[in-house]
Design an enzyme around this catalytic site. Structure first.
Site, PDB file in Angstrom:
ATOM      1  N   GLU A 117       0.803  -1.218   0.000  1.00  0.00           N
ATOM      2  CA  GLU A 117       0.000   0.000   0.000  1.00  0.00           C
ATOM      3  C   GLU A 117       0.840   1.275   0.000  1.00  0.00           C
ATOM      4  O   GLU A 117       0.309   2.372  -0.236  1.00  0.00           O
ATOM      5  CB  GLU A 117      -0.928  -0.003   1.220  1.00  0.00           C
ATOM      6  CG  GLU A 117      -2.040  -1.035   1.114  1.00  0.00           C
ATOM      7  CD  GLU A 117      -2.932  -1.091   2.337  1.00  0.00           C
ATOM      8  OE1 GLU A 117      -2.498  -0.603   3.396  1.00  0.00           O
ATOM      9  OE2 GLU A 117      -4.048  -1.613   2.228  1.00  0.00           O
ATOM     10  N   GLU A 148       7.372 -21.971   8.298  1.00  0.00           N
ATOM     11  CA  GLU A 148       7.706 -21.092   9.420  1.00  0.00           C
ATOM     12  C   GLU A 148       8.678 -21.740  10.388  1.00  0.00           C
ATOM     13  O   GLU A 148       9.296 -21.061  11.211  1.00  0.00           O
ATOM     14  CB  GLU A 148       6.450 -20.649  10.164  1.00  0.00           C
ATOM     15  CG  GLU A 148       5.789 -21.722  10.994  1.00  0.00           C
ATOM     16  CD  GLU A 148       4.688 -21.116  11.878  1.00  0.00           C
ATOM     17  OE1 GLU A 148       4.831 -21.175  13.113  1.00  0.00           O
ATOM     18  OE2 GLU A 148       3.708 -20.595  11.330  1.00  0.00           O
TER      19      GLU A 148
END
EC number: 4.2.1.126
Length: 345
Positions: A117, A148
């Site tokens: 953004e 992960e």
């Protein structure tokens, strides 16, 4: 970070990897992980709402909203650390570095969202703020098995970006113990990059090992262990603060207006015109005409209207300086204190 403790029983067979890159690796001892999870506030059973499945929909909405109210208070408690992190990031970006977010699952997605953004909001290069997620781009929509748990993957992802001491690396993990994130920050520290650890548990390894630790402790989730809820909200809010305040400090705003936004659709073109109107008190036609003269650059259009200088000169001044519109306007006032320019409010 993920080795088998001496004397522990062998790990369970590894599951078959799902879609996306192959990331299968050794699984940490599950007894140890369960013991670690039992100490985390984000993993505790929420005693305020123990029987979710017995509540009506309206009661569930109220319960979730009640829980969410605690998030701003958790962030207020770490405002000094957030401010310290912003100053460190600004210093790195001013000397040509980048801001890199990384995490697994929800935490990784929050970083990617914030990074993506920045260009349309502040007109930044897409490479200035980068988001990484354990398992690669495919993990944005679908979990990648075991990604992960691999501290080496965190290091590899940073190596692929050619991280340097000029960069700022923000590791995001609700638990504060994610191996992918810890491995990445260990590597970043080793080459001199500034490291920031954002977690939602007190005393986390992530905050301990980072140069700056931010621990927004939100407590037990409404749905036990679902850290995409309050923890995810806290991460979103903190990342908003890191990127937005950094951009303000770098001169990407004028007053509280977005003056470097990219006008890539009709809504944003209309917003650009409105921003120029708000900053200079001109009408829509004048705003549109001035924007056209500077190729749609809101900041340059405002400089033209406030100072009365030519469009090409306004662009050159902003390109040649630090990009701050306020500084450019102040510099013009010193150069030409008697020059006539439209009033601004």
């Amino acid at each position: 970070m993920s080795t088998q403790p001496e004397g522990a029983s062998p790990p369970d067979p590894e599951p078959v990897a799902g879609p996306g890159p192959t990331t299968a690796g050794p699984i940490s001892d599950r007894d140890t992980i369960r013991a670690e999870l039992a100490t985390l506030s984000t993993e505790q059973v929420n005693e305020r709402h123990p029987d979710l499945d017995a509540l009506s929909t309206r009661e569930l909405v109220a319960a979730m909203n009640e829980e969410n109210r605690s998030v701003p208070d958790a962030i207020a408690a770490v405002e000094p650390e957030i401010a310290e992190a912003v100053e460190a990031i600004v210093e790195r970006l001013r000397r040509g570095g980048r801001l890199v977010y990384l995490g697994a699952g929800t935490a990784g997605r929050m970083g990617i969202l914030d990074a993506s953004e920045a260009p349309p909001t502040f007109g930044t290069d897409p490479g200035l703020i980068v988001g990484l997620i354990a398992g690669g781009p495919g993990a944005i929509q679908q979990a990648v098995e075991n990604a992960e748990d691999r501290d080496d993957l965190g290091r590899a992802d940073l190596e692929s970006l050619s991280i340097t001491a000029d960069d700022a690396v923000v590791g995001v993990s609700a638990s504060g113990r994610t191996p992918y994130v810890l491995g990445a920050l260990e590597y970043a520290r080793s080459i001199g990059a500034i490291t920031i650890g954002l977690s939602c548990n007190a005393g986390s390894p992530l905050a301990r090992d980072a140069n700056i630790g931010i621990e927004a402790v939100v407590g037990p989730e409404l749905l036990t262990g679902s850290t995409r809820l309050k923890a995810g909200t806290a991460q979103k809010l903190v990342l908003n603060m890191l990127s937005t305040i950094t951009m303000v400090r770098l001169g990407k705003t004028y007053r509280n207006l977005m003056v470097d936004l990219l006008t890539t659709n009709e809504k944003l073109r209309a917003r650009a015109e409105r921003t120029v109107m708000l900053a200079t008190d001109v009408d829509a036609a004048t705003a549109a005409k001035t924007l056209a003269s500077v190729d749609g650059w809101v900041k340059a259009a405002i400089l033209v209207l406030v100072t009365g200088i030519a469009a090409d000169e306004a662009v050159a001044r902003l390109r040649g300086g630090d990009g701050s519109l306020s500084a450019a306007i102040a510099a013009h006032a010193v150069e030409d204190p008697t020059g006539a320019a439209p009033d601004v409010h």
